[in-house]
Design an enzyme around this catalytic site. Structure first.
Site, PDB file in Angstrom:
ATOM      1  N   THR B 509    -102.390  57.220  39.897  1.00 40.78           N
ATOM      2  CA  THR B 509    -103.499  56.721  40.721  1.00 40.78           C
ATOM      3  C   THR B 509    -104.305  55.723  39.895  1.00 40.78           C
ATOM      4  OG1 THR B 509    -103.394  58.817  41.873  1.00 40.78           O
ATOM      5  CG2 THR B 509    -105.346  57.518  42.267  1.00 40.78           C
ATOM      6  N   HIS B 510    -103.600  54.743  39.368  1.00 46.17           N
ATOM      7  CA  HIS B 510    -104.216  53.779  38.468  1.00 46.17           C
ATOM      8  C   HIS B 510    -104.078  52.379  39.037  1.00 46.17           C
ATOM      9  CE1 HIS B 510    -102.685  57.022  35.507  1.00 46.17           C
ATOM     10  NE2 HIS B 510    -103.857  57.354  35.982  1.00 46.17           N
TER      11      HIS B 510
END
Lengths: 222, 581
Positions: B509-510
């Site tokens: 989730t970057h």
């Protein structure tokens, strides 16, 4: 919109072999020849549908001489409860139109909910449960690339290995087969030991770990 | 629309950056601070009941409800964007703590060269080596500028690890390629599960430089400078996709909320879905949101912090018409540009003869090698880098059952079942995370078709890999296979290669970009203090400021930048409200 809940899955040792299964009160029942039959209330499937799905799941994850399979774990009970819940009507998906076909990298773009996919899949399977095993495998081979089969395979794995509160993994037989002990509070003393040798503990469910019941997601309509 | 009494400070989003800013302002000033959080509260004790793989790691019950809002995706301008209808490549959390509740906790500093990435590539290899369409930038802050703030962020969370460069002195066993640190990590490295130990020994035997992953899953009991105490990690294996049931993993709910809950000048308002920032000229007057009952509310505020994660930061600026939207065809506008993800692949899947006991572990218990972040690219067909690593996060059965060696072709039935059972606890991954450069063609704007639950346009991502990323992955995959052999794997399945961007495979989730940081108001959305160039009383916090992804995970840097911004606000802005740069 669901059908009246009057269907039961009647299970007996003669129809499905020695069967370990959860009933609504989450107590495992092992059916032996002398048990007669037990009735598990169904939430979504009719009895005939449940037996068809059970037969298909049992070909995906069959029992063999060394370990039990989808029938023994009660996978169809797991699937029935999931489909009856908010998940079955696509609570966990963005479902606003327009629906349009897309490249596979974008994921499933279909309009059909899990319930609708199963209804269509049951039509594809037809009189599946009356076929001999080799013909059942051939039938599944034909539909291997359908959304339904992919979902059924996923649900079979989920029903084998999810916490027993969800209706499958009866007696934690799925976890026993793979050496998974269930949720535990700590491995502090073990995490950097047992290098190269199997460290196996008797599995415990989340409710057993906490010493109190836990409500599974499918029982909370959100 | 109901108008509420004004507050001094409104913070949109209650995750790591929003609550770090809230903590600094609430403890160092007497301002009245309000945090507006879309989701609900999170408490450590609730996470006990969440130790269920199906409900939390498969149905994803702590993530933002995707039925209410998602994003659309297309690979190029010419394609039709369609909604990502179920979560896959990234997992935004919701509720107090945001994604900081369910993160793995791997907490790197970026390398000094990451902050001057464009200059670094050009100096080493010449401008001709920049990929076509490349939009990589230098940051307006350097590693040395940010070093003290990195230290504050590490102490806040009690990061576990081993220094590899202490004031310029290389230390074996740490990451010798890292920038100089003034102090070692606050807590010692985590214990090493078997697979990580195999990776450490094998990579060292091949001449690489293994080091323990810097971990927010703190290894020993720790009390931070704010007086917040947390216990040590128990390696239960329920980290990523879960909140920590004993509070050992640093999360905003267990690290920042204990400080904030004691302050009278702080309010957390949950169930508040912010839909617009309301701007008038060069001033933001407040925010408009729908409360938990669905009623529309206007909350006036003197100072507004937008801290709602990369995608929503960008979307709220676009919906609020603050700044000019980026247009990739003309190159005009800024809001939405420089979208990057992270090149995250299972470089090699390894099959062993012996069991791994892989159910034990933690989200950041593992080993990495930094050697590929320090490559000489002269003879390579890419200019980016990254790290091979092994993390033993605690494998859970639904997600991991069914993997079989390449010699087994069946995917269901008796043969597959037998092989899958045998290999279940004999399968491990050598992973890779790598740099995602920014490109002019990867960006965000508002989707013309699809809407959220309130009828507001979804954010549209135009995103795909380029040959730089594909070549990088091909290179590291070949190295990973050699490490796998040295680890004693009997069979190895190499990653099949990056093709088009997949929304279906989890890649971390970057996400970065959209509101990028810069030294020049005509080329960036925020200045070096994360202050909006066009509205001095608006600050935009988080990785949306990053002009590209510098290979490793972004959270620590996002928090360090927040500390830096907080100092500038408290020491300078509050005395003389106005532009800080």
């Amino acid at each position: 919109m669901s059908r009246p809940r009057r269907h039961f899955l009647k299970l007996s040792a003669t129809t499905l072999g020695g069967l370990l299964i959860y009933t609504l009160d989450r107590k495992p029942t092992r059916i032996q020849a002398q048990t007669g039959s037990i009735k598990v209330p169904l939430r979504f499937f009719t009895e005939d549908e449940a037996l068809t799905i059970a037969a298909a799941a049992a070909r995906i994850f069959p029992a063999d001489e060394s370990s039990p399979g989808a029938n023994e774990a009660g996978v169809v009970i797991y699937i029935d409860r999931q489909l009856a819940s908010a998940y079955g009507r696509d609570h966990y998906r963005y479902t606003q139109p327009p629906f349009a076909p897309g490249v596979p990298e974008l994921g499933y773009q279909g309009k059909d909910t899990p319930r609708e996919i199963y209804r269509a899949g049951l039509k594809l399977l037809g009189a599946f449960r009356l076929l001999p095993p080799a013909d059942q495998d051939a039938r599944l081979k034909q539909i291997e690339n359908t959304v339904f089969f992919s979902l059924l395979r996923t649900h079979t794995i989920e029903g084998m290995f999810s916490d027993p509160m969800h209706g499958g993994n009866a007696g934690m037989i799925g976890w026993q087969m793979i050496g998974f002990p269930g949720p535990r509070m700590s491995y502090f003393d073990d995490v950097d030991r047992h290098y190269g040798t199997a460290f196996r503990q008797k599995p415990a469910s989340l409710a057993q770990l906490l010493g109190r019941p836990v409500t599974p997601g499918e029982d909370t309509e959100t | 629309v109901k108008t509420l009494a004004p507050v001094d400070v409104a913070i949109v989003g209650g995750g790591w950056t929003g609550l770090t800013m809230a903590k600094e302002l609430a403890t160092r000033t007497s301002l009245k601070i309000l945090v507006l959080e879309r989701g609900g509260p999170h408490k450590t004790r609730d996470y006990l009941d969440n130790m269920d793989e199906l409900d939390y790691a498969v149905r994803l019950r702590t993530m933002q409800p995707i039925r209410d809002e998602t994003v659309t995706l297309r690979h190029t301008l010419r394609d039709r964007a369609l909604p990502i209808r179920q979560y896959g490549s990234f997992l935004p959390g919701t509720g107090v703590g945001g994604s900081g509740e369910h993160w793995s906790g791997i907490s790197y500093r970026y390398y000094p060269h990451d902050f001057r990435r464009l200059s670094h590539i050009v100096e080493k290899y010449g401008r001709a080596r920049l990929p076509e369409d490349c939009a990589v930038r230098d940051w307006p802050v350097t590693y040395d500028d940010l070093e003290p703030d990195y230290e504050r962020a590490e102490r806040l969370m009690g990061i576990s690890g081993k220094a590899g460069n202490l004031r310029g002195k290389a230390i074996e066993g740490g990451n010798i390629f890292e920038g100089p640190r003034q102090s070692d990590y606050p807590t010692p490295p985590m214990k090493m599960p078997y697979l990580a130990a195999l990776f450490r020994d094998a990579s060292r035997s091949l001449g690489y430089h293994p080091f323990p992953l810097p971990a927010a899953t703190t290894s020993v009991p720790y009390t931070n400078p704010d007086g917040v105490s947390r216990g040590g990690c128990s390696y239960c294996g329920y980290c990523e996709r879960f909140g920590c049931m004993i509070g050992a993993k640093a999360q905003p709910s267990n690290t920042l909320m204990p400080v904030l809950a004691r302050r009278n000048n702080f309010e957390m308002r949950t169930g508040a879905w912010v839909r617009r920032l309301v701007a008038e000229g060069s001033r933001v007057r407040g925010v408009r949101y729908n409360d938990a009952n669905g009623d529309e509310v206007f909350q006036p505020a003197d100072l507004v912090f937008l801290a709602s994660w990369t995608l929503n930061n960008t979307r709220l600026l676009l919906l609020s018409k603050i700044g000019e939207p980026y247009d990739s065809e003309t190159g005009r506008g800024l809001v939405g540009s420089h979208l990057t993800h992270q090149v995250t692949v299972p470089a090699a899947t390894l099959f062993f003869e012996t069991p791994l006991n892989a159910f034990m572990g933690a989200g950041s218990a593992g080993i990495a090698i930094g050697d590929f972040d320090a490559l000489d690219h002269r003879d390579l067909d890419f200019v980016s880098g990254g790290a091979l690593y092994t993390v033993c996060y605690g494998t859970r059965p639904i997600a991991n059952f069914g993997v079989v060696p390449p010699s087994v072709k069946a995917r269901w039935g008796a043969e597959w079942k037998k092989a899958a059972l045998h290999n279940y606890d004999r399968t491990g991954l050598v992973r890779f995370y790598g740099e995602h450069l920014s490109y002019r063609g990867n960006y965000m704007d508002l989707d013309p078709v699809y809407k959220d639950r309130f009828g507001d346009p979804l954010l549209r991502l135009t995103l795909d890999w380029r040959d730089t990323e594909r070549n990088l992955v091909r290179f590291v995959t070949s190295r990973a296979v050699k490490v796998a052999q040295a680890m004693g794997a009997t069979e190895t399945l190499p990653f099949q290669g990056l093709q088009r961007y997949q929304a279906t495979r989890y890649q971390g989730t970057h996400l970065q970009g959209g509101t990028i940081i810069g030294a020049n108001e005509t080329r960036s959305v925020v200045n070096m203090y994360l202050q909006h160039w066009l509205a001095p009383n608006l600050f935009v916090l988080g990785a949306s400021a990053f002009p590209q992804n510098p290979s490793s995970n972004p959270t620590l840097t996002a928090v360090a930048l927040t500390y830096r911004a907080a100092d500038a606000v408290i020491q300078r802005y509050l005395k003389h409200p106005g532009a800080l740069a």
